[in-house]
Design a protein around this motif. Structure first.
Motif, PDB file in Angstrom:
ATOM      1  N   HIS A  70      49.686  37.128  28.318  1.00 39.05           N
ATOM      2  CA  HIS A  70      50.570  38.224  28.721  1.00 39.05           C
ATOM      3  C   HIS A  70      51.199  38.018  30.090  1.00 39.05           C
ATOM      4  CE1 HIS A  70      49.513  41.157  25.493  1.00 39.05           C
ATOM      5  NE2 HIS A  70      48.510  40.310  25.378  1.00 39.05           N
ATOM      6  N   GLY A  71      50.749  37.012  30.813  1.00 39.03           N
ATOM      7  CA  GLY A  71      51.297  36.761  32.138  1.00 39.03           C
ATOM      8  C   GLY A  71      50.843  37.781  33.179  1.00 39.03           C
ATOM      9  N   ASN A  72      49.737  38.462  32.932  1.00 36.03           N
ATOM     10  CA  ASN A  72      49.215  39.448  33.887  1.00 36.03           C
ATOM     11  C   ASN A  72      48.295  38.778  34.896  1.00 36.03           C
ATOM     12  OD1 ASN A  72      50.489  41.563  32.524  1.00 36.03           O
ATOM     13  ND2 ASN A  72      48.744  41.861  31.171  1.00 36.03           N
ATOM     14  N   SER A  73      48.090  39.459  36.022  1.00 37.38           N
ATOM     15  CA  SER A  73      47.148  38.939  37.007  1.00 37.38           C
ATOM     16  C   SER A  73      45.730  39.347  36.604  1.00 37.38           C
ATOM     17  CB  SER A  73      47.473  39.464  38.399  1.00 37.38           C
ATOM     18  OG  SER A  73      47.234  40.854  38.462  1.00 37.38           O
ATOM     19  N   TYR A  74      44.764  38.572  37.072  1.00 40.34           N
ATOM     20  CA  TYR A  74      43.356  38.794  36.735  1.00 40.34           C
ATOM     21  C   TYR A  74      42.878  40.159  37.228  1.00 40.34           C
ATOM     22  CZ  TYR A  74      38.298  37.907  36.745  1.00 40.34           C
ATOM     23  OH  TYR A  74      36.944  37.989  36.553  1.00 40.34           O
ATOM     24  N   ILE A  75      43.328  40.574  38.387  1.00 39.94           N
ATOM     25  CA  ILE A  75      42.838  41.824  38.984  1.00 39.94           C
ATOM     26  C   ILE A  75      43.345  43.050  38.223  1.00 39.94           C
ATOM     27  CG2 ILE A  75      44.644  42.234  40.694  1.00 39.94           C
ATOM     28  CD1 ILE A  75      40.843  42.438  41.275  1.00 39.94           C
ATOM     29  N   LEU A  76      44.348  42.879  37.386  1.00 42.62           N
ATOM     30  CA  LEU A  76      44.816  44.001  36.567  1.00 42.62           C
ATOM     31  C   LEU A  76      43.685  44.516  35.680  1.00 42.62           C
ATOM     32  CD1 LEU A  76      47.189  45.760  35.553  1.00 42.62           C
ATOM     33  CD2 LEU A  76      47.558  44.016  33.810  1.00 42.62           C
ATOM     34  N   TYR A  77      42.849  43.611  35.216  1.00 49.95           N
ATOM     35  CA  TYR A  77      41.684  43.985  34.417  1.00 49.95           C
ATOM     36  C   TYR A  77      40.491  44.101  35.364  1.00 49.95           C
ATOM     37  CZ  TYR A  77      44.957  42.217  30.993  1.00 49.95           C
ATOM     38  OH  TYR A  77      46.080  41.996  30.249  1.00 49.95           O
ATOM     39  N   TYR A  78      40.567  45.052  36.273  1.00 47.72           N
ATOM     40  CA  TYR A  78      39.661  45.142  37.420  1.00 47.72           C
ATOM     41  C   TYR A  78      38.196  45.290  37.046  1.00 47.72           C
ATOM     42  CZ  TYR A  78      39.727  50.118  36.381  1.00 47.72           C
ATOM     43  OH  TYR A  78      39.620  51.316  35.755  1.00 47.72           O
ATOM     44  N   ILE A  79      37.893  45.808  35.891  1.00 45.15           N
ATOM     45  CA  ILE A  79      36.497  46.030  35.522  1.00 45.15           C
ATOM     46  C   ILE A  79      35.767  44.700  35.328  1.00 45.15           C
ATOM     47  CG2 ILE A  79      36.761  46.220  33.022  1.00 45.15           C
ATOM     48  CD1 ILE A  79      34.680  48.620  35.101  1.00 45.15           C
ATOM     49  N   CYS A  80      36.469  43.671  34.872  1.00 49.91           N
ATOM     50  CA  CYS A  80      35.824  42.365  34.675  1.00 49.91           C
ATOM     51  C   CYS A  80      35.486  41.676  36.000  1.00 49.91           C
ATOM     52  CB  CYS A  80      36.683  41.478  33.794  1.00 49.91           C
ATOM     53  SG  CYS A  80      36.716  42.089  32.097  1.00 49.91           S
ATOM     54  N   PRO A  81      36.402  41.628  36.965  1.00 46.74           N
ATOM     55  CA  PRO A  81      35.991  41.071  38.261  1.00 46.74           C
ATOM     56  C   PRO A  81      34.882  41.900  38.922  1.00 46.74           C
ATOM     57  CG  PRO A  81      38.375  41.247  38.167  1.00 46.74           C
ATOM     58  CD  PRO A  81      37.841  41.878  36.927  1.00 46.74           C
ATOM     59  N   LEU A  82      34.915  43.206  38.702  1.00 47.44           N
ATOM     60  CA  LEU A  82      33.885  44.074  39.258  1.00 47.44           C
ATOM     61  C   LEU A  82      32.520  43.744  38.666  1.00 47.44           C
ATOM     62  CD1 LEU A  82      33.577  46.554  41.147  1.00 47.44           C
ATOM     63  CD2 LEU A  82      33.868  47.971  39.117  1.00 47.44           C
ATOM     64  N   HIS A  83      32.438  43.621  37.355  1.00 47.17           N
ATOM     65  CA  HIS A  83      31.172  43.273  36.708  1.00 47.17           C
ATOM     66  C   HIS A  83      30.749  41.843  37.048  1.00 47.17           C
ATOM     67  CE1 HIS A  83      30.228  46.784  34.328  1.00 47.17           C
ATOM     68  NE2 HIS A  83      31.514  46.889  34.037  1.00 47.17           N
ATOM     69  N   THR A  84      31.702  40.944  37.156  1.00 50.25           N
ATOM     70  CA  THR A  84      31.387  39.571  37.517  1.00 50.25           C
ATOM     71  C   THR A  84      30.765  39.519  38.905  1.00 50.25           C
ATOM     72  OG1 THR A  84      33.167  38.713  36.141  1.00 50.25           O
ATOM     73  CG2 THR A  84      32.347  37.266  37.872  1.00 50.25           C
ATOM     74  N   TYR A  85      31.367  40.225  39.853  1.00 50.10           N
ATOM     75  CA  TYR A  85      30.838  40.247  41.216  1.00 50.10           C
ATOM     76  C   TYR A  85      29.417  40.807  41.232  1.00 50.10           C
ATOM     77  CZ  TYR A  85      29.783  41.746  45.873  1.00 50.10           C
ATOM     78  OH  TYR A  85      29.136  41.953  47.057  1.00 50.10           O
ATOM     79  N   PHE A  86      29.206  41.932  40.569  1.00 46.19           N
ATOM     80  CA  PHE A  86      27.887  42.550  40.623  1.00 46.19           C
ATOM     81  C   PHE A  86      26.850  41.755  39.832  1.00 46.19           C
ATOM     82  CE2 PHE A  86      30.153  46.192  42.343  1.00 46.19           C
ATOM     83  CZ  PHE A  86      29.319  46.460  43.422  1.00 46.19           C
ATOM     84  N   PHE A  87      27.258  41.063  38.783  1.00 47.76           N
ATOM     85  CA  PHE A  87      26.315  40.163  38.109  1.00 47.76           C
ATOM     86  C   PHE A  87      25.873  39.070  39.069  1.00 47.76           C
ATOM     87  CE2 PHE A  87      25.747  36.021  36.104  1.00 47.76           C
ATOM     88  CZ  PHE A  87      24.551  36.261  35.447  1.00 47.76           C
ATOM     89  N   LEU A  88      26.840  38.450  39.760  1.00 47.89           N
ATOM     90  CA  LEU A  88      26.497  37.376  40.683  1.00 47.89           C
ATOM     91  C   LEU A  88      25.652  37.888  41.850  1.00 47.89           C
ATOM     92  CD1 LEU A  88      29.850  35.394  40.668  1.00 47.89           C
ATOM     93  CD2 LEU A  88      27.669  34.723  39.621  1.00 47.89           C
TER      94      LEU A  88
END
Length: 131
Positions: A70-88
């Motif tokens: 879709h050509g979107n930026s990763y941060i548009l789907y903010y819940i995934c970076p949020l969960h990734t950060y907290f998992f790490l």
């Protein structure tokens, strides 16, 4: 499931009147995910690279695919970076001194230090995030 349904309704219907409720849902969702990861590490004592890569794959594969198509930026789907950060974050906290995780005070001390670091980084005016 009902929280995810509300997330979808909020984002697709632009229901700004439920913004505060959605923020609470997201906070609860992230806490439940973090507690699930904490419980996994505490019960299984599995800190292998395989586990980390499996989790990162599960958390980010679909989002990466959506970003590419879709050509979107990763941060548009903010819940995934949020969960990734907290998992790490949970992984690092649990992996440090993992052999002592079952003593009376070690795990409590690690969680307290983690909470202090989070407080200093995000809730104190240290100027770290000023550009």
């Amino acid at each position: 499931g009902w929280m995810q349904f509300c997330f979808l309704l909020y984002h697709y219907m632009h229901a700004v009147e439920v913004y505060n409720g959605i923020r609470i849902f997201i906070t609860c969702y992230v806490w439940m995910t973090g507690f699930g990861n904490f419980s996994f590490f505490y019960v299984t004592n599995d800190y292998s690279l395989t586990r980390v890569l499996q989790m990162l794959w599960r958390l980010n594969f679909l989002v990466f695919f959506l970003c590419m198509t879709h050509g979107n930026s990763y941060i548009l789907y903010y819940i995934c970076p949020l969960h990734t950060y907290f998992f790490l974050m949970v992984y690092v906290v649990m992996a440090i001194g993992k052999e002592k995780n079952y003593t009376k005070w070690w795990l409590r001390m690690k969680l307290g230090v983690c909470a202090l670091i989070i407080n200093l980084l995000w809730d104190s005016d240290t100027g770290i995030f000023e550009f």
